[in-house]
Design a protein around this motif. Structure first.
Motif, mmCIF file in Angstrom:
data_model
loop_
_atom_site.group_PDB
_atom_site.id
_atom_site.type_symbol
_atom_site.label_atom_id
_atom_site.label_comp_id
_atom_site.label_asym_id
_atom_site.label_seq_id
_atom_site.Cartn_x
_atom_site.Cartn_y
_atom_site.Cartn_z
ATOM 1 N N GLU A 180 -3.088 -11.041 -5.651
ATOM 2 C CA GLU A 180 -3.688 -9.793 -6.133
ATOM 3 C C GLU A 180 -4.977 -10.060 -6.902
ATOM 4 O O GLU A 180 -5.976 -9.333 -6.740
ATOM 5 C CB GLU A 180 -2.690 -9.059 -7.023
ATOM 6 N N LEU A 189 4.257 -3.450 5.317
ATOM 7 C CA LEU A 189 4.332 -2.267 4.476
ATOM 8 C C LEU A 189 3.091 -1.395 4.627
ATOM 9 O O LEU A 189 3.178 -0.164 4.559
ATOM 10 C CB LEU A 189 4.507 -2.671 3.010
ATOM 11 N N SER A 190 1.950 -2.004 4.834
ATOM 12 C CA SER A 190 0.713 -1.238 4.990
ATOM 13 C C SER A 190 0.710 -0.439 6.287
ATOM 14 O O SER A 190 -0.001 0.564 6.408
ATOM 15 C CB SER A 190 -0.503 -2.178 4.973
ATOM 16 N N MET A 240 -1.638 -5.907 -1.965
ATOM 17 C CA MET A 240 -1.002 -5.175 -3.058
ATOM 18 C C MET A 240 0.173 -5.993 -3.591
ATOM 19 O O MET A 240 0.990 -6.503 -2.829
ATOM 20 C CB MET A 240 -0.503 -3.808 -2.578
ATOM 21 N N HIS A 268 3.015 -7.723 3.228
ATOM 22 C CA HIS A 268 1.968 -6.740 2.924
ATOM 23 C C HIS A 268 1.530 -6.005 4.187
ATOM 24 O O HIS A 268 1.375 -4.774 4.181
ATOM 25 C CB HIS A 268 0.764 -7.442 2.291
ATOM 26 N N ALA A 291 3.875 -2.550 -4.497
ATOM 27 C CA ALA A 291 4.239 -2.220 -3.124
ATOM 28 C C ALA A 291 5.703 -1.819 -2.990
ATOM 29 O O ALA A 291 6.111 -1.263 -1.970
ATOM 30 C CB ALA A 291 3.948 -3.411 -2.209
ATOM 31 N N GLU A 297 4.567 5.262 2.982
ATOM 32 C CA GLU A 297 5.618 5.092 1.980
ATOM 33 C C GLU A 297 6.581 6.254 2.029
ATOM 34 O O GLU A 297 6.228 7.361 2.361
ATOM 35 C CB GLU A 297 4.995 4.997 0.587
#
Length: 615
Positions: free
Chosen positions: A433, A595-596, A442, A592, A447, A600
């Protein structure tokens, strides 16, 4: 008495959904998934004072705000609840509206062929079906709603014009008196705390008065009389007395006032019950001070505890074990130890508790079998699935309650074999980060990734099905095994979204071999003078690179685990992401990236859905 099932149709963000409750229930899920909607739906069906609100529902209570079809026909909000474990009094009072219910199958037996023959079979109990209906009434140009017994139903007379009968399609209304017998109590979040502690209808203090026995009518009448007969009267205050005289003098020119000085007066209220309910306030003096202040001037945590204290009083008045207690986010403004105490009290003292929470300190008080994971798709379909008892063994859950509680709240879980790995990943995430552009990485904490310590070698595979059952994105990292995994472990590894096998035997070797020697030397120089430095040889800055690497490996092995934190200290010596071990960085980047690629709060897809991601 307890809620066994709740079905919701066209209410708020939920187009349709069904949730089963087995007793005490913790509802968990992402923001806006529907936890509060479930509690509000229960309040519409069971809350004695809920229907005092006017209108009972409004435009925004209908799914997507749609309360009329394209043809102008009303769209109905329908909330169905099934109650079981009825008290003797409830069974007697509601006898004509009960149905026999197979609790194991979750069905009414009269819906089966020859079902009446099974009326006395094991597990078959009396159940009370209820239905709330809300809709727009074109004739009244208003929204209407009420709760009804959902059994028996009868044909509606086409000539019957009464709104209530038409709304329930001939069903018998389930009145406020009936609802009080169910003992439903709902503690919303603090946004309604000011009303909860007032004397307005339906408030907690109003409920205490009603449940405390007779005398409420006389209390209001006596209070109004005392206010009117204050001696001296408020209007006798010198300054106000002068104003009264001026008003009489000036108004008397235009208005025919009653004779005498009493044609004008000042009182402390409108001298009506409703106005007193609005203006009477509870005052409290909290230590270290002694001065009484309106309850709203207390701290947020104190107000929350005051609300909870009143709810426990109401529960005692109702006979605690007959109470169905719904509570939203009890953790607000409360320290962890108080969160635990409040939750334990509710679980121990209430007949049924239905709780929503985002706090691990609340979640860890519930058994795995009592946790329901809520998910809602883009079409508004709500599902509520209990944790799979076959996947999450009670003993496993009890042993790792805190870790499971944090994992339940997370978007994704990284499962590792031991505390050494568990301690170093958050530090590595911080390095990423700090040294990478803000839009390219993130941190785990932001996250929504939790790191789960599986606690033993070869323990990572068995946790794959557990977190898959929880609906989580699950990632695994395990040490190179001494022998190849068996077929059972390999199958369990398939439950993960993605797994990595260490390229080296032992995390210490991964770290030392994949980091620049300059980082290793900075680490050795940092720890060489520590009091807990192991007796494996002193660090000599003049030593060769191979010797320095070998010493670092010995130091890390001698000080394994989170308690010492040596592996995390080594990672902390990295000044940029480029200095991190390649394997650790690969794992962080992959998580990352995954999840991106997904919004969400959307339910986690099944493993394998990420095969087509670019790169």
């Amino acid at each position: 008495m307890r809620v066994r099932r709740l079905k919701i149709t066209n209410f708020r963000g939920v187009s349709q959904g069904c949730i089963d409750f087995s007793g005490h229930t913790l509802l968990v899920g992402g923001n806006n998934v529907g936890k509060s909607t479930v509690c509000e739906a229960l309040d519409l069906v069971l809350g004695p004072e809920r229907l005092f609100r006017r209108p009972v529902v409004d435009e925004h209570d209908f799914h997507c705000g749609r309360y009329l079809t394209e043809d102008g026909a009303p769209v109905e909000i329908r909330i169905e609840a099934i109650l079981v474990d009825l008290s003797e009094e409830a069974t007697r009072r509601f006898g004509g509206h009960l149905r026999r219910w197979d609790d194991q199958a979750g069905t009414f037996i009269d819906e089966r062929e020859n079902g009446l023959d099974q009326a006395d079979a094991p597990g078959v109990v009396w159940a009370l079906p209820l239905l709330f209906v809300g809709r727009y009434d074109r004739d009244e140009d208003d929204f209407v709603g009420n709760t009804f017994f959902d059994h028996p139903t009868k044909e509606l007379d086409a000539l019957d014009e009464e709104t209530e009968i038409k709304l329930g399609q001939g069903r018998v209304p389930f009145t406020r008196v009936h609802k009080r017998l169910c003992g439903f109590v709902f503690l919303r979040t603090l946004r309604t705390g000011s009303r909860a502690l007032s004397l307005q209808r339906g408030s907690l203090l109003d409920s205490v008065l009603k449940l405390g026995g007779s005398g409420a009518v006389e209390m209001w009448q006596d209070t109004l009389g005392r206010l009117q007969a204050l001696d001296p009267a408020i209007g006798e205050i010198e300054q106000l007395k002068q104003i009264r005289a001026e008003v009489r003098s000036r108004m008397g020119r235009f208005v025919n006032l009653a004779p005498g000085d009493n044609s004008t007066a000042f009182f402390a209220s409108d001298l009506t019950r409703e106005h007193l309910r609005e203006v009477v306030r509870l005052f409290i003096a909290a230590q270290p001070g002694q001065h009484l202040v309106p309850f709203g001037r207390l701290g947020t945590g104190s107000i929350n505890l005051l609300v909870f204290a009143l709810l426990t009083f109401i529960a005692e008045l109702k006979d605690k074990q007959s109470v169905i207690f719904a509570m939203e986010e009890p953790e607000i403004a409360l320290p962890p130890h108080t969160q635990r105490r409040v939750t334990r009290f509710v679980l121990a003292e209430m007949g049924q508790s239905i709780v929503t929470s985002h706090s691990p300190y609340v979640i860890e008080q519930f058994d795995a079998s009592q946790i329901v994971i809520l998910n809602r798709d883009e079409g508004g379909a709500l599902t509520g699935k209990p944790i799979d008892a076959q996947a999450v063994k009670p003993k496993t859950y009890r042993t790792e309650r805190r870790q499971f509680a944090e994992a339940i709240l997370s978007r994704a879980v990284l499962v590792v074999e031991g505390s050494t790995e568990a301690s170093l990943f958050p530090v590595a995430s911080s390095i990423m980060e700090d040294s990478l552009p803000a839009d390219s990485y993130m941190h785990f904490d932001l996250a929504g990734v939790s790191v789960f310590d599986a606690g033993a070698d070869n323990a990572v595979p068995r946790h794959g099905p557990i977190f898959s059952a929880l609906g989580k994105l699950a990632f695994g990292f395990y040490d190179k095994p001494n022998a190849a995994f068996g077929q059972d472990s390999l199958e369990k590894l398939k439950s993960y979204t993605q797994v990595w096998e260490s390229p080296e035997k032992g995390i210490e070797n991964v770290l030392v071999k994949q980091m620049p020697i300059a980082v290793v030397r900075r680490f050795l120089n940092e720890v060489k003078d520590r009091s807990d430095y192991p007796a494996v040889g002193a660090y000599d800055p003049a030593a060769g690179d191979a010797d320095a690497a070998a010493l670092a490996t010995k130091v890390l092995k001698a000080r394994k685990g989170e308690a010492y934190g040596y592996a995390a200290m080594l990672i902390a010596q990295c000044q940029t992401a480029a200095e991190l071990p390649a394997t650790i960085r690969e794992i962080l980047e992959a998580i990352h990236k995954t999840l991106s690629a997904m919004p969400e709060e959307i339910a986690a897809p099944v493993p394998g859905d990420f095969e087509d991601l670019p790169g």
